[in-house]
Each structure stands twice: as C-alpha cells, then as structure tokens.
Design an enzyme around this catalytic site. Structure first.
Site, PDB file in Angstrom:
ATOM      1  N   ASP A  45       0.850  -1.186   0.000  1.00 38.78           N
ATOM      2  CA  ASP A  45       0.000   0.000   0.000  1.00 38.78           C
ATOM      3  C   ASP A  45       0.897   1.251   0.000  1.00 38.78           C
ATOM      4  O   ASP A  45       1.788   1.379   0.846  1.00 38.78           O
ATOM      5  CB  ASP A  45      -0.871  -0.046   1.273  1.00 38.78           C
ATOM      6  CG  ASP A  45      -1.981   0.982   1.267  1.00 38.78           C
ATOM      7  OD1 ASP A  45      -2.422   1.384   0.181  1.00 38.78           O
ATOM      8  OD2 ASP A  45      -2.423   1.370   2.377  1.00 38.78           O
ATOM      9  N   GLY A  73      -9.070   5.712   1.045  1.00 40.61           N
ATOM     10  CA  GLY A  73      -9.752   6.548   2.028  1.00 40.61           C
ATOM     11  C   GLY A  73     -11.226   6.223   2.141  1.00 40.61           C
ATOM     12  O   GLY A  73     -12.068   7.119   2.226  1.00 40.61           O
ATOM     13  N   ALA A  74     -11.563   4.919   2.154  1.00 36.93           N
ATOM     14  CA  ALA A  74     -12.969   4.517   2.045  1.00 36.93           C
ATOM     15  C   ALA A  74     -13.583   4.031   3.355  1.00 36.93           C
ATOM     16  O   ALA A  74     -14.633   3.386   3.342  1.00 36.93           O
ATOM     17  CB  ALA A  74     -13.108   3.453   0.960  1.00 36.93           C
ATOM     18  N   ASN A 114     -10.273   0.534  -0.416  1.00 37.42           N
ATOM     19  CA  ASN A 114      -9.279   0.443   0.662  1.00 37.42           C
ATOM     20  C   ASN A 114      -9.850   0.860   2.008  1.00 37.42           C
ATOM     21  O   ASN A 114     -10.377   1.972   2.145  1.00 37.42           O
ATOM     22  CB  ASN A 114      -8.103   1.389   0.356  1.00 37.42           C
ATOM     23  CG  ASN A 114      -7.176   0.851  -0.698  1.00 37.42           C
ATOM     24  OD1 ASN A 114      -7.513  -0.082  -1.409  1.00 37.42           O
ATOM     25  ND2 ASN A 114      -5.998   1.437  -0.792  1.00 37.42           N
TER      26      ASN A 114
HETATM   27  P1  13P Z   1      -9.017   4.835   5.379  1.00 41.88           P
HETATM   28  O1  13P Z   1      -8.132   5.708   6.231  1.00 41.88           O
HETATM   29  O2  13P Z   1     -10.258   5.567   4.970  1.00 41.88           O
HETATM   30  O3  13P Z   1      -9.313   3.538   6.011  1.00 41.88           O
HETATM   31  O4  13P Z   1      -8.230   4.553   4.002  1.00 41.88           O
HETATM   32  C1  13P Z   1      -7.275   3.518   3.928  1.00 41.88           C
HETATM   33  C2  13P Z   1      -6.468   3.554   2.691  1.00 41.88           C
HETATM   34  O5  13P Z   1      -6.755   4.241   1.726  1.00 41.88           O
HETATM   35  C3  13P Z   1      -5.281   2.699   2.643  1.00 41.88           C
HETATM   36  O6  13P Z   1      -4.540   2.876   1.477  1.00 41.88           O
HETATM   37  O1  G3H Z   2      -3.318   4.925   3.542  1.00 43.73           O
HETATM   38  C1  G3H Z   2      -2.810   4.680   4.618  1.00 43.73           C
HETATM   39  C2  G3H Z   2      -3.159   3.450   5.370  1.00 43.73           C
HETATM   40  O2  G3H Z   2      -4.220   3.709   6.266  1.00 43.73           O
HETATM   41  C3  G3H Z   2      -1.953   2.911   6.068  1.00 43.73           C
HETATM   42  O3  G3H Z   2      -1.603   3.709   7.164  1.00 43.73           O
HETATM   43  O4  G3H Z   2       0.766   4.206   6.685  1.00 43.73           O
HETATM   44  O5  G3H Z   2      -0.172   4.449   9.015  1.00 43.73           O
HETATM   45  O6  G3H Z   2       0.182   2.174   8.022  1.00 43.73           O
HETATM   46  P1  G3H Z   2      -0.093   3.631   7.768  1.00 43.73           P
HETATM   47 ZN    ZN Z   3      -4.587   4.883   0.721  1.00 43.44          ZN
END
Ligand code: 13P
Ligand code: G3H
Ligand code: ZN
Length: 309
Positions: free
Chosen positions: A82, A212-213, A254
């Site tokens: 990610d 960001g879902a 996500n």
């Molecule tokens: P949230 O913070 O909305 O759960 O989004 C997670 C995300 O986009 C991870 O890449």
């Molecule tokens: O988009 C971000 C994800 O929520 C992961 O968060 O980078 O703090 O592990 P993190």
């Molecule tokens: Zn993300």
C-alpha cells in the site's frame, strides 16, 4: 490455494458490479479477524501492507501470517504493498513475495509520476506482479506524510488515458473527494461521481481503486469517546456512496481506519470496565472478533463481493 494477483479478481468484479475489499494488516489479530470474515463470506480478498506496517511488524512476519491465513481459509488472497513511495521499496516487496504493489507517485509532476510508475511496472510485470498507480491527490495522513486539504487535488480525467497507456499500470487509484484517516468531511460528505463516471467512460473495463474509504463507524467513535478518547468530528464515507462506487468502475476499496477504530473501541471498553485485566488475550481476542464482525458487514452489505471467491 497459493497467493494470487488481482488481475482475475478485478475482471470479475468489474463485470459483476462489485468491489474487492483491500484491508490493511499490521499484526496477527488483524490478519485473523479479516481472513476469518472473508472465509465465512466466501469472498476474494486483498490484504495490504504499508511501509509503516512493514516497519512495525517486519516483512517476513507479515508474509508468513498471510500464508498461514491462506492455509487456514483456502481463499484466494492477494498481498499488496500500500502506498509504495520508491522503486526500491516496490522491488523489495516484489522480491519478497508480494503479488501486487502500489507505486504512489501522485505527489510528483505528471511526467515524473509516469517515469517512476513505468520503472516499477517494467520490473513487476517481468516477475508476474501487478501494479496500482495513482493520479490525483487525497488529503489526510499516510505514515509521516500529512496532505492538507489545500494540497489535495481531484484526478484530472484528461490525464488518465495517457497515464495508463504510457505506464502500463494494471489499476489506477483516483482522488474524488475521499481522504485518509478518521476526519474526511467537515460538512456533508460529497464525492465527485461525475469524475469517476468520466474516467470510466475514457477507460472502459479498466479497474479503478478508491482509497480513504472507511465509513468511520459512529458507534466506534462514540465508544472511544465514552471511555476517555477524544475524537470529536470524526466522519467518513457513507456506505451508500461506497455501494455506488462499487457498482461503477471501482474494483478495489481500501479500508484501514474502520479496523483501527473497531480494535481501539473494543480495547478501551474492556480495559475501562475491567481495570484489573492484564492478559492481552482478554482484550486482543475481542478486538479480533470485532474486526471480523465489521469486515463481514463490509463484505456482505457494502462491497458486494460475498460469495465471489
Ligand atoms: P481509510 O483511512 O479511509 O481507512 O483509508 C485507507 C487507505 O486508503 C489505505 O490505502
Ligand atoms: O493509507 C494509509 C493506510 O491507512 C496505512 O496507514 O501508513 O499508518 O500504516 P499507515
Ligand atoms: Zn490509501
């Protein structure tokens, strides 16, 4: 059942009008909660690992936990990096067994984003690994990077065809108004479905990713605040909007913050109600069960991928 890539998953999801859940994992209880839910729902699954998760839990531990989950569930699971921010990080994850990586060059000028993304695609594809790119910029916090609302930018539909064609990416993350973390909207939640629609028109059949879902489930925020937390104004993406996105070109959704909230709310409540508790299994176990419950809800009632494994 070995680890799988997302290629076939996305093709079926696009055609079926549903989305695959991509959940962030950081430790054993999170992996178990998510995968037990996916097994019960018979859903295909993406487990994703951020640079921060890798630093926290160690690459090998996370891969082995996911391999254990595949043995236990027999489900098709993809392991995805990610928000990879460099070629070296993507390469390290590809060499270390991930089946999918994201190279997030969304903060770079267009030509530089293309150059970096293509470098990752060339390396990944020669090893059978798929790549997610990003165009447009979400607000919010990822690792140490905090993107302010002013620096966020919607994806420009005029750029998507050229980006996909020149980079060869397998899927594309876009910015249509969601943001990372628990504070997504100050007023009414609003997503630019017109932008998604235009991108879908320009890239027919191509899988789109929504970051960001999290819905920032109000019950969890209330519990956290009831037991000493301070999260006033936390607000996420309404489920109906996610259902709509999943029925369109969005094939991967996500979710991380909702799992953090589920876990934290559960642990805060238990430790407040039983002040003498000091056995980690007594609060991590219920936290794992709560993650399972919320993931089951997403798979069954929001993403539409239950029964599609
Ligand atoms: P949230 O913070 O909305 O759960 O989004 C997670 C995300 O986009 C991870 O890449
Ligand atoms: O988009 C971000 C994800 O929520 C992961 O968060 O980078 O703090 O592990 P993190
Ligand atoms: Zn993300």
């Amino acid at each position: 059942m070995p680890l799988v890539t997302t290629k076939e998953m996305f093709k079926k999801a696009y055609e079926g009008g549903y989305a695959i859940g991509a959940f962030n994992v950081n430790n054993m209880e999170i992996v178990q909660g998510i995968t037990e839910a996916a097994k019960e729902a018979n859903a295909p699954l993406i487990l994703q690992v951020s640079a921060g998760a890798r630093k926290y839990a160690n690459h090998t531990y996370l891969v082995k936990l996911i391999e254990a989950a595949i043995i236990e569930t027999g489900l098709p699971i993809a392991v995805h990096l990610d928000h990879g921010d460099s070629f070296e990080l993507c390469k390290s994850c590809i060499d270390g067994g991930f089946t999918s990586v994201m190279i997030d060059g969304s903060h770079l000028p267009f030509e530089e984003n293309i150059k970096l993304t293509k470098q990752v695609v060339d390396y990944a594809h020669s090893r059978g690994v798929v790549v997610e790119g990003e165009l447009g910029r979400l607000a919010g916090i990822e690792d140490a990077v905090n993107v302010s609302d002013e620096d966020a930018a919607f994806t420009d539909p005029d750029e998507v065809e050229e980006f996909v064609e020149r980079t060869g990416v397998d899927s594309l993350a876009i910015a249509i108004g969601t943001s990372h973390g628990a504070y997504k909207f100050k007023g009414e939640a609003k997503l630019r479905f017109d932008i998604l629609e235009e991108i879908q028109r320009r890239l027919p059949g191509f899988p789109i990713v929504l970051h960001g879902a999290s819905s920032v489930i109000p019950e969890y925020v209330e519990t956290i605040n009831k037991y000493g937390g301070q999260m006033p104004g936390a607000k996420g993406v309404p489920e109906d909007m996610l259902r709509k996105a999943a029925s369109m070109a969005v094939c991967k959704i996500n979710i991380d913050s909702d799992l953090r909230l589920a876990m934290t709310a559960t642990i805060r409540k238990i430790l407040a109600e039983i002040p003498g508790e000091f056995d980690p299994r007594k609060y991590l176990g219920p936290a794992r069960s709560e993650i399972k419950k919320i993931v089951l809800h997403k798979l069954n009632n929001v993403l539409g991928c239950a029964g599609k494994a």
